[in-house]
Design an enzyme around this catalytic site. Structure first.
Site, short mmCIF file in Angstrom:
data_model
loop_
_atom_site.label_atom_id
_atom_site.label_comp_id
_atom_site.label_asym_id
_atom_site.label_seq_id
_atom_site.Cartn_x
_atom_site.Cartn_y
_atom_site.Cartn_z
N TYR A 53 0.83 -1.19 0.00
CA TYR A 53 0.00 0.00 0.00
C TYR A 53 0.87 1.25 0.00
O TYR A 53 2.09 1.20 0.22
CB TYR A 53 -0.92 -0.02 1.23
CG TYR A 53 -2.01 1.01 1.21
CD1 TYR A 53 -2.90 1.11 0.14
CD2 TYR A 53 -2.18 1.90 2.27
CE1 TYR A 53 -3.90 2.05 0.12
CE2 TYR A 53 -3.20 2.85 2.26
CZ TYR A 53 -4.05 2.91 1.19
OH TYR A 53 -5.05 3.85 1.17
N ASN A 125 -15.15 4.60 -1.67
CA ASN A 125 -15.50 4.68 -3.09
C ASN A 125 -16.43 5.84 -3.44
O ASN A 125 -16.16 6.59 -4.39
CB ASN A 125 -16.09 3.35 -3.56
CG ASN A 125 -15.06 2.24 -3.57
OD1 ASN A 125 -13.87 2.49 -3.70
ND2 ASN A 125 -15.51 1.01 -3.43
N ASN A 151 -16.76 -0.95 -13.80
CA ASN A 151 -17.47 -1.88 -12.90
C ASN A 151 -16.84 -1.94 -11.51
O ASN A 151 -17.30 -2.70 -10.66
CB ASN A 151 -17.50 -3.28 -13.50
CG ASN A 151 -16.12 -3.87 -13.67
OD1 ASN A 151 -15.25 -3.25 -14.28
ND2 ASN A 151 -15.89 -5.06 -13.13
N SER A 152 -15.80 -1.17 -11.26
CA SER A 152 -15.19 -1.13 -9.94
C SER A 152 -16.09 -0.41 -8.95
O SER A 152 -17.10 0.20 -9.34
CB SER A 152 -13.83 -0.42 -10.00
OG SER A 152 -14.02 0.96 -10.31
N GLY A 153 -15.73 -0.45 -7.68
CA GLY A 153 -16.52 0.25 -6.67
C GLY A 153 -16.61 1.73 -6.94
O GLY A 153 -17.69 2.34 -6.87
N TRP A 264 -5.38 10.31 -4.10
CA TRP A 264 -5.34 9.30 -3.05
C TRP A 264 -6.28 9.81 -1.97
O TRP A 264 -5.95 10.73 -1.24
CB TRP A 264 -3.92 9.12 -2.51
CG TRP A 264 -3.78 8.02 -1.51
CD1 TRP A 264 -4.58 6.93 -1.33
CD2 TRP A 264 -2.74 7.91 -0.51
NE1 TRP A 264 -4.13 6.15 -0.31
CE2 TRP A 264 -3.00 6.72 0.22
CE3 TRP A 264 -1.64 8.69 -0.17
CZ2 TRP A 264 -2.18 6.30 1.27
CZ3 TRP A 264 -0.82 8.27 0.86
CH2 TRP A 264 -1.10 7.08 1.57
N LYS A 321 -19.08 -6.16 -3.25
CA LYS A 321 -18.13 -6.13 -2.15
C LYS A 321 -18.35 -7.30 -1.18
O LYS A 321 -19.47 -7.72 -0.93
CB LYS A 321 -18.27 -4.82 -1.35
CG LYS A 321 -17.74 -3.59 -2.07
CD LYS A 321 -16.24 -3.57 -2.09
CE LYS A 321 -15.74 -2.28 -2.71
NZ LYS A 321 -14.27 -2.25 -2.84
#
Length: 327
Positions: A53, A125, A151-153, A264, A321
């Protein structure tokens, strides 16, 4: 006593996570104690446990960037919150625990009628999507915005938030079966993230000014977004799902003078004032209450089954999720 998920060393989340018991200490000053109820498993959580991360983990550590719960006790100097209030943590760490303790300033109060599972997914998100649409360029009603990883969060949240603002969306995805699903969610146009999809999008968008593109993939996908952007347009990169570097052809800088920015959302939370936080959270909370912002859930899994939860969260083809039930 209380239980939490912790990792003694970085590595595969399904292997290094363990349930740990810890004491509940008396509250002092402005501290509040929250009985955490639900917490999603985000890619950032998995990366944090793996040691990949943007902020290094210092094991033993409790992961979890977001969640929600009810206040069960308050310190003697607390003024803004009460026992029984539903809150989300703003700390950005340590949410995979049955109880969280921190000063009242690190929690945001939510209306009691909000769905708790949906509330647990509010901080990352939806806030990222709102920031992408509102904080980088000025978009007017009826204008278009583009994104990959539709299609991501974040992608799904961006489609829904953009629709509420009257902004049209072009989303690129990797699998054809996702196209009708995202259109049903409110997307105006969805194409496969390849050369054929790029050509179809270019034809659709001909004559429209394209000021903003949201990039969560990198590599060739990001190049296609830059190609579609109008001169002086802005590409905001908030993810790197392809694990390929962002390469910018010289022509996009010389002849189009594109603006390249990064986001970020964890860093934004650290710097944002209380007024800025609620400027973003309040409209998103209203959308959730009215059913206008819904995050898909694949499965709610008890904390005791954390290994299965981590394995499921790392699998492709999920319906949404994975949520940890922390009760």
């Amino acid at each position: 006593m209380s239980f939490c998920l912790s990792f003694p060393t970085t590595g595969n989340p399904a292997e290094v996570l363990e349930v740990v018991e810890r004491p509940l200490l008396p509250l002092t000053g402005h501290e509040i104690r929250v009985h955490m109820r639900y917490a999603p498993v985000n890619p950032a959580d998995l990366n944090f446990i793996e040691g990949n991360y943007g902020r290094a983990a210092h094991p033993p550590a409790i992961p979890g960037h977001e969640g929600c719960g009810e206040i069960m006790a308050i310190g003697p100097d607390v003024t803004s919150l009460e026992v029984g209030d539903l809150v989300i943590p703003l700390l950005g760490a340590g949410c995979w625990a049955q109880h969280m303790t921190a000063d009242e300033q690190f929690f945001a109060k939510l209306p009691p009628g909000i769905d708790r599972v949906q509330a647990s997914m509010l901080r990352v998100n939806p806030v990222t999507a709102w920031h992408l649409l509102k904080k980088h360029v000025s978009l007017e009603e009826g204008e278009w915005v583009m994104q990959n990883a539709g299609n991501s969060g974040v992608g799904r949240a961006l489609i829904q938030v953009a629709k509420s603002l009257g902004i049209k969306t072009v989303s690129f995805v990797r699998r054809e079966e996702l196209i009708p699903e995202l259109k049903a969610l409110g997307a105006d146009a969805v194409f496969l993230d390849d050369e054929n999809g790029f050509a179809a999008a270019k034809e659709l968008l001909q004559g429209h000014e394209l000021k903003l593109a949201a990039n969560a993939v990198g590599g060739d996908s990001a190049i296609r977004l830059m190609d579609l952007l109008s001169p002086e347009g802005t590409l905001v990169t908030y993810g790197a799902m392809s694990r390929r570097s962002l390469k910018v052809p010289n022509k996009f800088l010389i002849f189009k003078n594109l603006h390249l920015e990064g986001l970020w959302i964890t860093r934004w939370f650290e710097k944002a004032s209380t007024a800025e936080l609620y400027e973003v959270l309040e409209p998103l909370v209203k959308m959730i209450l009215h059913g206008e912002l819904v995050t898909a859930v694949d499965e709610v899994i008890p904390m005791a089954e954390h290994r299965r939860a981590m394995q499921r969260a790392q699998e492709g083809g999920r319906a949404g999720k994975v949520i940890l039930d922390l009760a």
